[in-house]
Every structure is written in C-alpha cells, then in structure tokens.
Motif scaffolding. Structure first.
Motif, PDB file in Angstrom:
ATOM      1  N   LEU A   1       0.833  -1.208   0.000  1.00 14.24           N
ATOM      2  CA  LEU A   1       0.000   0.000   0.000  1.00 14.24           C
ATOM      3  C   LEU A   1       0.867   1.257   0.000  1.00 14.24           C
ATOM      4  N   PHE A   2       0.473   2.214  -0.802  1.00 17.53           N
ATOM      5  CA  PHE A   2       1.064   3.555  -0.694  1.00 17.53           C
ATOM      6  C   PHE A   2       0.041   4.571  -1.160  1.00 17.53           C
ATOM      7  N   PRO A   3       0.267   5.841  -0.802  1.00 18.52           N
ATOM      8  CA  PRO A   3      -0.767   6.840  -1.100  1.00 18.52           C
ATOM      9  C   PRO A   3      -0.817   7.220  -2.576  1.00 18.52           C
ATOM     10  N   ASP A   4      -1.959   7.684  -2.957  1.00 15.28           N
ATOM     11  CA  ASP A   4      -2.153   8.363  -4.239  1.00 15.28           C
ATOM     12  C   ASP A   4      -2.755   9.713  -3.838  1.00 15.28           C
ATOM     13  N   VAL A   5      -2.077  10.728  -3.775  1.00 10.27           N
ATOM     14  CA  VAL A   5      -0.918  11.206  -4.497  1.00 10.27           C
ATOM     15  C   VAL A   5       0.365  10.988  -3.666  1.00 10.27           C
ATOM     16  N   SER A   6       1.455  10.569  -4.345  1.00 11.67           N
ATOM     17  CA  SER A   6       2.705  10.385  -3.623  1.00 11.67           C
ATOM     18  C   SER A   6       3.874  10.304  -4.599  1.00 11.67           C
ATOM     19  N   TYR A   7       4.997   9.792  -4.091  1.00 12.02           N
ATOM     20  CA  TYR A   7       6.204   9.712  -4.912  1.00 12.02           C
ATOM     21  C   TYR A   7       5.984   8.671  -6.026  1.00 12.02           C
ATOM     22  N   ALA A   8       6.101   9.119  -7.262  1.00  5.72           N
ATOM     23  CA  ALA A   8       5.708   8.281  -8.403  1.00  5.72           C
ATOM     24  C   ALA A   8       6.618   7.063  -8.611  1.00  5.72           C
ATOM     25  N   PHE A   9       7.761   7.044  -7.958  1.00  7.74           N
ATOM     26  CA  PHE A   9       8.685   5.928  -8.158  1.00  7.74           C
ATOM     27  C   PHE A   9       8.178   4.631  -7.497  1.00  7.74           C
ATOM     28  N   TYR A  10       7.333   4.744  -6.449  1.00  9.16           N
ATOM     29  CA  TYR A  10       6.899   3.524  -5.740  1.00  9.16           C
ATOM     30  C   TYR A  10       6.223   2.543  -6.712  1.00  9.16           C
ATOM     31  N   LYS A  11       5.385   3.114  -7.563  1.00 13.75           N
ATOM     32  CA  LYS A  11       4.642   2.311  -8.519  1.00 13.75           C
ATOM     33  C   LYS A  11       5.601   1.610  -9.498  1.00 13.75           C
ATOM     34  N   VAL A  12       6.650   2.331  -9.862  1.00 13.82           N
ATOM     35  CA  VAL A  12       7.608   1.822 -10.847  1.00 13.82           C
ATOM     36  C   VAL A  12       8.404   0.648 -10.260  1.00 13.82           C
ATOM     37  N   TRP A  13       8.874   0.788  -9.017  1.00 15.50           N
ATOM     38  CA  TRP A  13       9.597  -0.346  -8.392  1.00 15.50           C
ATOM     39  C   TRP A  13       8.669  -1.536  -8.223  1.00 15.50           C
ATOM     40  N   ALA A  14       7.436  -1.265  -7.818  1.00 20.69           N
ATOM     41  CA  ALA A  14       6.479  -2.364  -7.636  1.00 20.69           C
ATOM     42  C   ALA A  14       6.331  -3.124  -8.963  1.00 20.69           C
ATOM     43  N   SER A  15       6.184  -2.392 -10.058  1.00 22.52           N
ATOM     44  CA  SER A  15       6.041  -3.062 -11.360  1.00 22.52           C
ATOM     45  C   SER A  15       7.325  -3.797 -11.723  1.00 22.52           C
ATOM     46  N   LEU A  16       8.451  -3.158 -11.517  1.00 21.63           N
ATOM     47  CA  LEU A  16       9.742  -3.757 -11.869  1.00 21.63           C
ATOM     48  C   LEU A  16       9.946  -5.099 -11.159  1.00 21.63           C
ATOM     49  N   PHE A  17       9.559  -5.132  -9.868  1.00 18.98           N
ATOM     50  CA  PHE A  17       9.788  -6.347  -9.075  1.00 18.98           C
ATOM     51  C   PHE A  17       8.555  -7.253  -9.017  1.00 18.98           C
ATOM     52  N   ASN A  18       7.558  -6.963  -9.874  1.00 20.03           N
ATOM     53  CA  ASN A  18       6.324  -7.774  -9.888  1.00 20.03           C
ATOM     54  C   ASN A  18       5.636  -7.834  -8.527  1.00 20.03           C
ATOM     55  N   ILE A  19       5.584  -6.703  -7.860  1.00 19.99           N
ATOM     56  CA  ILE A  19       4.912  -6.630  -6.559  1.00 19.99           C
ATOM     57  C   ILE A  19       3.522  -6.035  -6.788  1.00 19.99           C
ATOM     58  N   LYS A  20       2.492  -6.719  -6.288  1.00 18.41           N
ATOM     59  CA  LYS A  20       1.142  -6.155  -6.431  1.00 18.41           C
ATOM     60  C   LYS A  20       1.023  -4.944  -5.519  1.00 18.41           C
ATOM     61  N   TYR A  21       0.266  -3.951  -5.965  1.00 17.57           N
ATOM     62  CA  TYR A  21       0.140  -2.774  -5.105  1.00 17.57           C
ATOM     63  C   TYR A  21      -1.251  -2.170  -5.192  1.00 17.57           C
ATOM     64  N   ARG A  22      -1.600  -1.426  -4.147  1.00 22.02           N
ATOM     65  CA  ARG A  22      -2.857  -0.677  -4.163  1.00 22.02           C
ATOM     66  C   ARG A  22      -2.552   0.743  -3.697  1.00 22.02           C
ATOM     67  N   GLU A  23      -2.996   1.701  -4.494  1.00 21.88           N
ATOM     68  CA  GLU A  23      -2.789   3.091  -4.109  1.00 21.88           C
ATOM     69  C   GLU A  23      -4.000   3.561  -3.315  1.00 21.88           C
TER      70      GLU A  23
END
Ligand code: PMP
Length: 354
Positions: free
Chosen positions: A103-125
C-alpha cells in the motif's frame, strides 16, 4: 519476434528535467540551492586519481558508523546506498515478497509504482483525503507492506508522529517504510520509533537538506534484523554500490552539523516568506513542511503557468495527473531566485488579468 518476446518491458519513472543551460532558475527537482559544507569541498580538493585506484570499502564502514553516531544508533542499524532511490529499491526487493498488495498513497512519490512493477509486486494506491492528507485508518488493513513519504511529496504535508506510529503498530507483520527524504525541513521523524518496532524502516537522503544530490547518498535505519537481511540482498546484487568519493564526502557532510542546520534554517525561512507572497499573488497551497510548495492559482491553470515560466527560464515541476493538474510544485530556492520567480508571476498574472 522471439527475441523481443523475452524482453522485460517496464514503464520507467520520469525524473524532473535537468536543463543543460546553467542560466536558468531551477526550482523543479527539490535540490538545495546552497552548496554543501565547506568540509565536503575540502575533501574533494584533496582527492587524487590514486584514491580511486582500489575498490571502495564494500561495507562503507566510515559512513555507516558516522551516521550511526549522528543518530545515536548502532552501526548494525544503518544501511547505505546510492541515493535513497537505491535504498528504497533494495527495500522493495527485500521486504515486499508476501504476494499480497503493498500500500502507498495516491498522491505520492511516483517511483513507488515503478519499483512495484519492476519487481512484480502487487500494489494498491490509497487516495489521500479531500485535504490531501494520509488517513492512517486506511492502512489498518491486510497488506504486503506499506511505504509513504513523510512529509509527503509532492504535497509537502507532514503526518503527525502519532499517526505514523498508528500505521506501524497496526501492521506488525509487514514492513512499513517511512520515506523521510524531506524530514529535515519539517515534521516529526519516526527514527525515535525504530527501537520500539521491528517492522519499521526510515529512509533518508543527502540529496535535499545536505545539498548532495549529485553525489548520490541515501540510507535507512531500522532494527538489526531488517538491516542484516537488506545487506544480504545488496551483496547479492552489487558489492560496491558507493564510490570512495561519495563515502568520504558523505562523512564530511555529517561532521559539519552547524553548517547543515544553518542552511536548513535558511531554506525554511525562505519557504515561510514565499508562502506569504504566493497568497498575495492569488495562489492557494498546501501547508508545506518540506523544501517545496505545492501551489495552484485561483484562476490560471497549472500547465499554462508551468509553460510561461519555462519560456522565461524558470523551471518548476508540473504533474499532469488527476487531482493535481492545477498545481505547480515549486522548490524553495535562494531568496534571490524566489524574488525573480515572484516578479515574473506578478507581471504575468497582472497582464493576464487586464
Ligand atoms: N523519496 C522522495 C519522496 C523523493 O522525492 C525523492 C527525490 N526524487 C527520493 C525519495 C529520492 O531521492 P534520492 O535518490 O536523491 O535520495
């Protein structure tokens, strides 16, 4: 086509522009407008080619123990890396492996989403509330890990320590990363909670308050078990993340606490003055605790102002995303830079309103 089928495709993070022209007012990437400590320059002046003939210390012992002393923790509580982006990426790789959504906030640092995708980590904003604040209760739910900046970026808003603690406390089985890239400019650090919670990691950077974005130094502090696991992953990836020069200059910066505090105070003073001027120019903004102000004009759109400023060699940051596309994120520069920014805005707004 078989070749291309096996490529890893990701949508990368897009950093703020670094214009080649030195003749611009650069208020777009939250850098510090003042130089680093003179002790850092002294180290650089004494450097010779022979200093980097050998590999750097893989344990980065000098910097780790200097940071441990500075924060009153043991060296086994400190992990260092090539900017906090590197530290955060390592943390994602090391701790977010449950298969559950992080979990991380929306709006927040846009890199979190990118690392999550890079490492195949599911995420919810998790959307910020209507006042652009993090609601701690939203994080009292099943998850595979949590990360948020405090103060948040690009809002600049700080979450009170009691709220930060409530999130850490409600999630004893997942790692909570508090990204304190901007904490030296305001807000209450969660470092005081590291002793109490074995699921807490606090990340920090030399890029903002220490004027060393180009040197790439970041670190995190957490319980010994977390740091030890993090080091195992780092040593499975790249033994020599930090250059000899970064290590030496980093130590010099931490040793000059007086200079560091004076520069931070200067920036905070300019920030508070800037808030008043922005109000007089018809802007509303979130009450920033960081070294930038997230502001929107009552009548003129963010993209229009962004482009007008850029044409006049004043760079600020604009995010064309829902909820925030009327805002400009303005890094606090020197008093002079801010005066030039405000003079331009006043002139532009006056002409526009005639
Ligand atoms: N976290 C946040 C919230 C940031 O805004 C930034 C700066 N882009 C970073 C981490 C990374 O900074 P650095 O890698 O320079 O330490």
């Amino acid at each position: 086509m078989v070749l291309q089928e096996n490529f890893r495709r990701v949508e990368p993070y897009v950093p703020g522009e670094q214009p080649k022209d030195n003749n611009v007012i650069k208020l777009n990437t939250n850098e510090n407008p003042y130089p680093p400590s003179p002790l850092v320059t002294e180290v650089l002046n004494g450097v010779s080619g022979n200093d980097f003939r050998k590999y750097p210390d893989p344990d980065v012992s000098d910097l780790v123990s200097t940071l441990a002393d500075y924060h009153g923790v043991d060296k086994e509580n400190v992990f260092v890396g090539v900017g906090s982006d590197d530290v955060l990426a390592m943390c994602f790789l090391t701790f977010f492996n449950s298969g559950k959504e992080i979990l991380f906030p929306d709006v927040s640092y846009a890199f979190y989403k990118v690392w999550a995708s890079l490492f195949n980590i599911k995420y919810r904003e998790i959307p910020l509330n209507d006042s652009f604040e993090i609601e701690p209760e939203d994080y009292f739910t099943e998850n595979g890990g949590i990360v948020f900046p405090n103060p948040n970026a690009p809002t600049g808003l700080a979450l009170p320590l009691s709220d930060v603690e409530s999130i850490i406390k409600a999630n004893p089985n997942t790692v909570v990363i508090v990204d304190e890239a901007y904490i030296d400019f305001g807000g209450e650090s969660a470092l005081s909670l590291v002793d109490k919670y074995s699921n807490l990691l606090v990340t920090r950077t030399f890029s903002k308050s220490r004027s060393m974005a180009g040197m790439r130094i970041g670190y995190c502090i957490g319980c010994k078990e977390l740091i030890s696991v993090l080091n195992s992953v780092k040593f499975s990836f790249n033994s020599y993340t930090m250059s000899s020069i970064a290590i030496k200059t980093g130590v010099a910066s931490v040793k000059d606490d007086d200079y560091f505090k004076r520069m931070v105070t200067k920036i905070v003073d300019t920030r508070e003055k800037s808030k008043k001027v922005l109000t007089s120019l018809g802007f509303t903004f979130l009450d920033s605790s960081s070294n930038f102000i997230f502001a929107k004009h009552r009548e003129i759109g963010g993209d229009e102002l962004f482009n007008a400023l850029k044409e006049n060699k004043i760079f600020v940051r604009y995010f064309n995303s829902p909820r925030i596309n009327d805002y400009l994120r303005i890094t606090v520069g020197t008093e002079k830079e801010m005066e030039k920014l405000f003079a331009f805005l006043k002139d532009y707004i006056d002409k526009r309103q005639k």
